[in-house]
Motif scaffolding. Sequence first.
Motif, mmCIF file in Angstrom:
data_model
loop_
_atom_site.group_PDB
_atom_site.id
_atom_site.type_symbol
_atom_site.label_atom_id
_atom_site.label_comp_id
_atom_site.label_asym_id
_atom_site.label_seq_id
_atom_site.Cartn_x
_atom_site.Cartn_y
_atom_site.Cartn_z
ATOM 1 N N CYS A 78 0.803 -1.240 0.000
ATOM 2 C CA CYS A 78 0.000 0.000 0.000
ATOM 3 C C CYS A 78 0.827 1.277 0.000
ATOM 4 O O CYS A 78 0.254 2.375 -0.076
ATOM 5 N N ILE A 80 2.493 4.534 1.175
ATOM 6 C CA ILE A 80 2.128 5.408 2.304
ATOM 7 C C ILE A 80 0.631 5.736 2.273
ATOM 8 O O ILE A 80 0.189 6.697 2.896
ATOM 9 N N GLY A 81 -0.121 4.918 1.532
ATOM 10 C CA GLY A 81 -1.583 4.975 1.625
ATOM 11 C C GLY A 81 -2.263 5.991 0.736
ATOM 12 O O GLY A 81 -3.472 6.199 0.840
ATOM 13 N N LYS A 82 -1.524 6.603 -0.175
ATOM 14 C CA LYS A 82 -2.148 7.624 -1.027
ATOM 15 C C LYS A 82 -3.163 7.018 -1.992
ATOM 16 O O LYS A 82 -4.293 7.530 -2.093
ATOM 17 N N GLY A 97 -4.738 -2.121 4.018
ATOM 18 C CA GLY A 97 -3.508 -2.027 3.238
ATOM 19 C C GLY A 97 -2.380 -2.743 3.954
ATOM 20 O O GLY A 97 -2.246 -2.624 5.177
ATOM 21 N N THR A 99 1.897 -3.596 3.907
ATOM 22 C CA THR A 99 3.205 -3.237 3.374
ATOM 23 C C THR A 99 4.274 -3.897 4.228
ATOM 24 O O THR A 99 4.035 -4.203 5.395
ATOM 25 N N GLN A 104 6.144 2.942 6.447
ATOM 26 C CA GLN A 104 4.988 3.215 5.577
ATOM 27 C C GLN A 104 3.673 2.998 6.329
ATOM 28 O O GLN A 104 2.706 3.732 6.117
ATOM 29 N N GLN A 107 3.080 6.124 8.270
ATOM 30 C CA GLN A 107 2.700 7.252 7.398
ATOM 31 C C GLN A 107 1.289 7.065 6.851
ATOM 32 O O GLN A 107 0.515 8.024 6.752
ATOM 33 N N ALA A 108 0.958 5.814 6.488
ATOM 34 C CA ALA A 108 -0.381 5.554 5.929
ATOM 35 C C ALA A 108 -1.451 5.788 6.986
ATOM 36 O O ALA A 108 -2.510 6.377 6.700
ATOM 37 N N ARG A 109 -1.180 5.358 8.235
ATOM 38 C CA ARG A 109 -2.175 5.562 9.305
ATOM 39 C C ARG A 109 -2.359 7.051 9.581
ATOM 40 O O ARG A 109 -3.488 7.530 9.730
ATOM 41 N N PHE A 123 -4.154 -0.116 8.160
ATOM 42 C CA PHE A 123 -2.873 -0.408 7.510
ATOM 43 C C PHE A 123 -2.053 -1.273 8.448
ATOM 44 O O PHE A 123 -1.960 -0.990 9.641
#
Length: 281
Positions: A78, A80-82, A97, A99, A104, A107-109, A123
């Motif tokens: 995933c 960084i979830g963008k 997601g 990874t 990451q 950052q995604a959370r 994530f």
Amino acid sequence: MTVGSSDMNNDVANFYNGSGTVRVAGKIRDRWGGNLHNGYWHDDNDDAPPEVATDRLTDLMIELLAPQPGQKVLDIGCGIGKPAARLLQAHPVRLVGITISESQVDQARTGAAEAGLSDRAAFEYADAMRMPFPDDSFDAAWALESLFHVPDRAQVLAETARVLRPNSRLAIADFVLRTPISDAGMRAVDRICETFGVHSFSSLDDYTAQLSSHGFKDLDVRDISDNVARTGTLLADAWESVRDQLVENGNSAEVDAMIEATREFTSTPEFGYVLISATLS
Ligand SMILES: C[S@@+](CC[C@H](N)C(=O)[O-])C[C@H]1O[C@@H](n2cnc3c(N)ncnc32)[C@H](O)[C@@H]1O
């Protein structure tokens, strides 16, 4: 045909978590809107900036996945979830997601919380080779430029088929190899594998055969090689423009290797790029 490396440095997590050069170089990609994937340009006259072009690629994947309201989507690799956030903003679905990079996940959370999406997005740190989910957990899945990293693409497709319910949609964005591959092409493959934590590239025939053998049917392949081709040059130019800053934070040989490998990649005719969609039997 599938070629790549099992003996080279394939520490993908370190590549994405990394410190020094890779981390700084990654910030250029972050400035492209947080998408860690290629851009899509309609034609040579299209002057869309990278952050717009990379979102366009996500939008094409969203179209291919076509999730239904309430469905649970798996995002394999995933970043960084963008892309996940864009999907969640476009459709009333839930998403998990995964990874292989702890940083990451963080950052995604954070990104999902800031976008007000945390109630529908989760994530997790997980290896796509051994997904920590029961059978039949998801209604759809996508892998946006992640499968070239995995040690065994067939194993990940088997895991994907296991965790998806029957009739689920799958969408993939990945490079493919045009065969036969020349010696120069093989050298470019080796260099990309060494430099960017890539494990392998497959021919389209190999890819579709693997998908079919894991129960995916109604395969649709869209060759968008020409539309994404500009990405590598733009990225190499961007790195080159801040080369001194990158060298301060890493070492010059590493920086130059990244720039050169990226330029070599973009000028190697054996690399193509496809979007594949399919439905699980
Ligand atoms: C090129 S990035 C793409 C990220 C994201 N899909 C995007 O388009 O922005 C590749 C992603 O695949 C993930 N990845 C690589 N190998 C993986 C594995 N074995 N299991 C889970 N994720 C993996 C990386 O951690 C990274 O998030």
